[in-house]
Write a protein that holds these residues in place. Structure first.
Motif, PDB file in Angstrom:
ATOM      1  N   GLY A 101      61.505  30.228 -29.955  1.00 18.64           N
ATOM      2  CA  GLY A 101      60.637  31.166 -30.650  1.00 18.64           C
ATOM      3  C   GLY A 101      60.830  31.123 -32.142  1.00 18.64           C
ATOM      4  O   GLY A 101      61.293  30.129 -32.711  1.00 18.64           O
ATOM      5  N   CYS A 102      60.506  32.223 -32.813  1.00 12.85           N
ATOM      6  CA  CYS A 102      60.636  32.326 -34.266  1.00 12.85           C
ATOM      7  C   CYS A 102      60.646  33.804 -34.636  1.00 12.85           C
ATOM      8  O   CYS A 102      60.501  34.670 -33.780  1.00 12.85           O
ATOM      9  CB  CYS A 102      59.498  31.586 -34.977  1.00 12.85           C
ATOM     10  SG  CYS A 102      57.854  32.217 -34.556  1.00 12.85           S
ATOM     11  N   GLY A 103      60.807  34.081 -35.912  1.00 10.67           N
ATOM     12  CA  GLY A 103      60.848  35.457 -36.371  1.00 10.67           C
ATOM     13  C   GLY A 103      59.953  35.666 -37.569  1.00 10.67           C
ATOM     14  O   GLY A 103      60.065  34.948 -38.569  1.00 10.67           O
ATOM     15  N   ILE A 135      59.337  36.748 -31.903  1.00 15.58           N
ATOM     16  CA  ILE A 135      58.277  36.030 -31.192  1.00 15.58           C
ATOM     17  C   ILE A 135      58.889  35.015 -30.234  1.00 15.58           C
ATOM     18  O   ILE A 135      59.705  34.177 -30.640  1.00 15.58           O
ATOM     19  CB  ILE A 135      57.348  35.308 -32.189  1.00 15.58           C
ATOM     20  CG1 ILE A 135      56.718  36.323 -33.156  1.00 15.58           C
ATOM     21  CG2 ILE A 135      56.265  34.516 -31.461  1.00 15.58           C
ATOM     22  CD1 ILE A 135      56.079  35.683 -34.380  1.00 15.58           C
ATOM     23  N   GLY A 136      58.501  35.071 -28.966  1.00 18.35           N
ATOM     24  CA  GLY A 136      58.974  34.113 -27.978  1.00 18.35           C
ATOM     25  C   GLY A 136      60.278  34.548 -27.347  1.00 18.35           C
ATOM     26  O   GLY A 136      60.567  35.741 -27.215  1.00 18.35           O
ATOM     27  N   SER A 168      70.124  29.158 -29.263  1.00 18.39           N
ATOM     28  CA  SER A 168      69.440  30.452 -29.399  1.00 18.39           C
ATOM     29  C   SER A 168      69.398  30.857 -30.874  1.00 18.39           C
ATOM     30  O   SER A 168      69.210  30.002 -31.740  1.00 18.39           O
ATOM     31  CB  SER A 168      70.138  31.501 -28.534  1.00 18.39           C
ATOM     32  OG  SER A 168      71.486  31.688 -28.926  1.00 18.39           O
ATOM     33  N   HIS A 169      69.509  32.147 -31.176  1.00 22.54           N
ATOM     34  CA  HIS A 169      69.441  32.649 -32.555  1.00 22.54           C
ATOM     35  C   HIS A 169      68.092  32.334 -33.199  1.00 22.54           C
ATOM     36  O   HIS A 169      67.999  32.152 -34.407  1.00 22.54           O
ATOM     37  CB  HIS A 169      70.554  32.054 -33.426  1.00 22.54           C
ATOM     38  CG  HIS A 169      71.931  32.530 -33.096  1.00 22.54           C
ATOM     39  ND1 HIS A 169      72.645  33.423 -33.882  1.00 22.54           N
ATOM     40  CD2 HIS A 169      72.754  32.239 -32.054  1.00 22.54           C
ATOM     41  CE1 HIS A 169      73.827  33.651 -33.351  1.00 22.54           C
ATOM     42  NE2 HIS A 169      73.925  32.942 -32.231  1.00 22.54           N
ATOM     43  N   GLN A 170      67.025  32.285 -32.410  1.00 19.07           N
ATOM     44  CA  GLN A 170      65.740  31.829 -32.935  1.00 19.07           C
ATOM     45  C   GLN A 170      64.782  32.942 -33.335  1.00 19.07           C
ATOM     46  O   GLN A 170      63.804  32.680 -34.026  1.00 19.07           O
ATOM     47  CB  GLN A 170      65.052  30.899 -31.923  1.00 19.07           C
ATOM     48  CG  GLN A 170      65.779  29.586 -31.711  1.00 19.07           C
ATOM     49  CD  GLN A 170      64.952  28.549 -30.974  1.00 19.07           C
ATOM     50  OE1 GLN A 170      63.723  28.509 -31.100  1.00 19.07           O
ATOM     51  NE2 GLN A 170      65.606  27.694 -30.210  1.00 19.07           N
ATOM     52  N   ILE A 171      65.037  34.186 -32.897  1.00 16.57           N
ATOM     53  CA  ILE A 171      64.030  35.227 -33.135  1.00 16.57           C
ATOM     54  C   ILE A 171      64.581  36.420 -33.917  1.00 16.57           C
ATOM     55  O   ILE A 171      63.947  37.471 -33.987  1.00 16.57           O
ATOM     56  CB  ILE A 171      63.380  35.697 -31.818  1.00 16.57           C
ATOM     57  CG1 ILE A 171      64.412  36.267 -30.844  1.00 16.57           C
ATOM     58  CG2 ILE A 171      62.614  34.542 -31.180  1.00 16.57           C
ATOM     59  CD1 ILE A 171      63.795  36.807 -29.544  1.00 16.57           C
ATOM     60  N   GLY A 172      65.758  36.248 -34.506  1.00 12.96           N
ATOM     61  CA  GLY A 172      66.307  37.294 -35.353  1.00 12.96           C
ATOM     62  C   GLY A 172      67.028  38.402 -34.619  1.00 12.96           C
ATOM     63  O   GLY A 172      67.348  39.438 -35.216  1.00 12.96           O
ATOM     64  N   LEU A 173      67.302  38.202 -33.325  1.00 16.95           N
ATOM     65  CA  LEU A 173      67.930  39.249 -32.518  1.00 16.95           C
ATOM     66  C   LEU A 173      69.300  38.847 -31.980  1.00 16.95           C
ATOM     67  O   LEU A 173      69.851  39.534 -31.117  1.00 16.95           O
ATOM     68  CB  LEU A 173      67.013  39.629 -31.346  1.00 16.95           C
ATOM     69  CG  LEU A 173      65.652  40.213 -31.732  1.00 16.95           C
ATOM     70  CD1 LEU A 173      64.821  40.492 -30.471  1.00 16.95           C
ATOM     71  CD2 LEU A 173      65.795  41.487 -32.557  1.00 16.95           C
ATOM     72  N   PHE A 231      55.050  40.004 -28.844  1.00 19.79           N
ATOM     73  CA  PHE A 231      55.177  38.635 -28.366  1.00 19.79           C
ATOM     74  C   PHE A 231      56.619  38.252 -28.033  1.00 19.79           C
ATOM     75  O   PHE A 231      56.909  37.091 -27.765  1.00 19.79           O
ATOM     76  CB  PHE A 231      54.606  37.665 -29.400  1.00 19.79           C
ATOM     77  CG  PHE A 231      53.160  37.917 -29.724  1.00 19.79           C
ATOM     78  CD1 PHE A 231      52.168  37.766 -28.760  1.00 19.79           C
ATOM     79  CD2 PHE A 231      52.781  38.333 -30.995  1.00 19.79           C
ATOM     80  CE1 PHE A 231      50.839  38.009 -29.056  1.00 19.79           C
ATOM     81  CE2 PHE A 231      51.459  38.576 -31.297  1.00 19.79           C
ATOM     82  CZ  PHE A 231      50.474  38.420 -30.327  1.00 19.79           C
ATOM     83  N   CYS A 232      57.524  39.220 -28.081  1.00 18.48           N
ATOM     84  CA  CYS A 232      58.929  38.985 -27.743  1.00 18.48           C
ATOM     85  C   CYS A 232      59.109  39.050 -26.230  1.00 18.48           C
ATOM     86  O   CYS A 232      58.583  39.949 -25.573  1.00 18.48           O
ATOM     87  CB  CYS A 232      59.790  40.044 -28.419  1.00 18.48           C
ATOM     88  SG  CYS A 232      61.565  39.884 -28.116  1.00 18.48           S
ATOM     89  N   GLN A 233      59.855  38.099 -25.674  1.00 20.72           N
ATOM     90  CA  GLN A 233      60.076  38.032 -24.229  1.00 20.72           C
ATOM     91  C   GLN A 233      61.500  38.457 -23.890  1.00 20.72           C
ATOM     92  O   GLN A 233      62.462  37.828 -24.321  1.00 20.72           O
ATOM     93  CB  GLN A 233      59.820  36.613 -23.724  1.00 20.72           C
ATOM     94  CG  GLN A 233      58.385  36.150 -23.930  1.00 20.72           C
ATOM     95  CD  GLN A 233      58.145  34.748 -23.403  1.00 20.72           C
ATOM     96  OE1 GLN A 233      58.678  34.366 -22.366  1.00 20.72           O
ATOM     97  NE2 GLN A 233      57.349  33.980 -24.121  1.00 20.72           N
ATOM     98  N   THR A 234      61.620  39.525 -23.129  1.00 21.75           N
ATOM     99  CA  THR A 234      62.914  40.035 -22.704  1.00 21.75           C
ATOM    100  C   THR A 234      63.633  39.015 -21.827  1.00 21.75           C
ATOM    101  O   THR A 234      63.009  38.348 -21.000  1.00 21.75           O
ATOM    102  CB  THR A 234      62.731  41.347 -21.924  1.00 21.75           C
ATOM    103  OG1 THR A 234      62.073  42.291 -22.766  1.00 21.75           O
ATOM    104  CG2 THR A 234      64.068  41.908 -21.470  1.00 21.75           C
TER     105      THR A 234
END
Length: 294
Positions: free
Chosen positions: A48-50, A42-43, A117-122, A228-231
């Motif tokens: 963002g978050c995961g 997400i975000g 970074s490292h906020q959305i699990g990716l 809701f993930c932003q590339t």
């Protein structure tokens, strides 16, 4: 019960007055487990978050998670699957597997220390240190350090950078799930020198960035189903103007970046707000649902 984050969740996921102004990194850093949601990033990678993140097992057949006290071995299932694939690939090049640094917190979000970074699990950091064994104790994993592959003058790789590093990075960059990989600039320069002329398209994903001399940073593309993930923009193709990124812009990192041209002194710029300044109001609305879930 596993729940989805739908458009309804967007409407209902308004931040309560109680936590709206609290520091988001303290709220997310206090969570010890993932939310009971269908997995979703997400975000943005840095805001963002995961939801529904998965914990990378502390030890696997071709990896070990390091610095377990941080509880940052959580990621989107796509990231966990990628680590498993790359760990198996590493064994083909003489490594026992991979030492895995930070991925994300159990629910992602801004961290209490370290990464923006490292906020959305990716995102995941993979150590440059080639593992010789995968039976390190928890104590060992707190004490051991990674390997520096950059020379003292920061302009080239040192003898620690091997063909195995090159091959593992190439394999990672060739994986279709990967968006980009951050490495210390001398590593990119070295890879540009040694890559075969007819096989260079993957080099586009190898991106130079300071601070990556002891690990490389994998960033995955937004997975299917993460609406809701932003590339990230600009894309690697845009950054390299459709090429492999082995041009004059790469040399900037070992010339002007290290010795910037002198310019007239100017007043210091005001400090910009960073990830550790964010409140819940700064994050996507769905993150309140992720934080509040059991």
């Amino acid at each position: 019960m596993v729940r989805t984050l739908s458009a309804i969740a967007l409407i209902l996921g308004l931040v309560s007055p109680v936590c709206a102004q609290e520091k988001a990194n303290q709220l997310f850093g206090a969570k010890r487990t993932a939310s009971a949601h269908v997995p979703a990033a997400i975000g943005t990678y840095a805001k963002g978050c995961g939801a529904g993140l998965m914990q990378l097992p502390e030890t696997g057949p071709t990896w070990q998670a390091m610095r377990l006290s941080r509880n940052r071995n959580w990621g989107h299932p796509e990231m966990i699957a990628f680590i498993q694939r790359l760990g198996a690939e590493a064994t083909r090049h003489g490594w026992a597997g991979l030492y895995i640094g930070d991925i994300s917190q159990p629910r992602g979000g801004p961290m209490t220390s370290g990464h923006a970074s490292h906020q959305i699990g990716l995102d995941a950091d993979i150590w440059m240190l080639p593992p010789k064994r995968l039976n390190l104790s928890r104590s060992d994993r707190e004490k051991i350090s990674s390997l520096n592959v950059r020379s003292a003058d920061q302009r080239s790789v040192n003898g620690n950078f091997t063909r195995a590093h090159y091959n593992i990075l190439k394999a990672a960059a060739s994986d279709p799930a990967v968006d980009r990989i951050f490495v210390t600039p001398p590593v990119k320069i070295e890879m540009c020198k040694t890559a075969r002329r007819a096989d260079r398209a993957w080099l586009q994903k190898i991106r130079p960035l300071y601070g990556h001399n002891t690990h490389f940073h994998i960033r995955l593309k937004c997975p299917a189903g993460s609406a809701f993930c932003q590339t990230q923009r600009p894309s690697v193709a845009e950054l390299s103007k459709g090429g492999d990124g082995c041009d004059e812009t790469l040399q900037w990192w070992v010339t002007d970046y290290l010795n910037p041209p002198k310019t007239p002194a100017s007043p210091p710029a005001p400090r910009k707000r960073g990830a550790r300044d964010y409140t819940m109001e700064d994050l996507p609305g769905q993150c309140a649902q992720v934080l509040a879930a059991r």
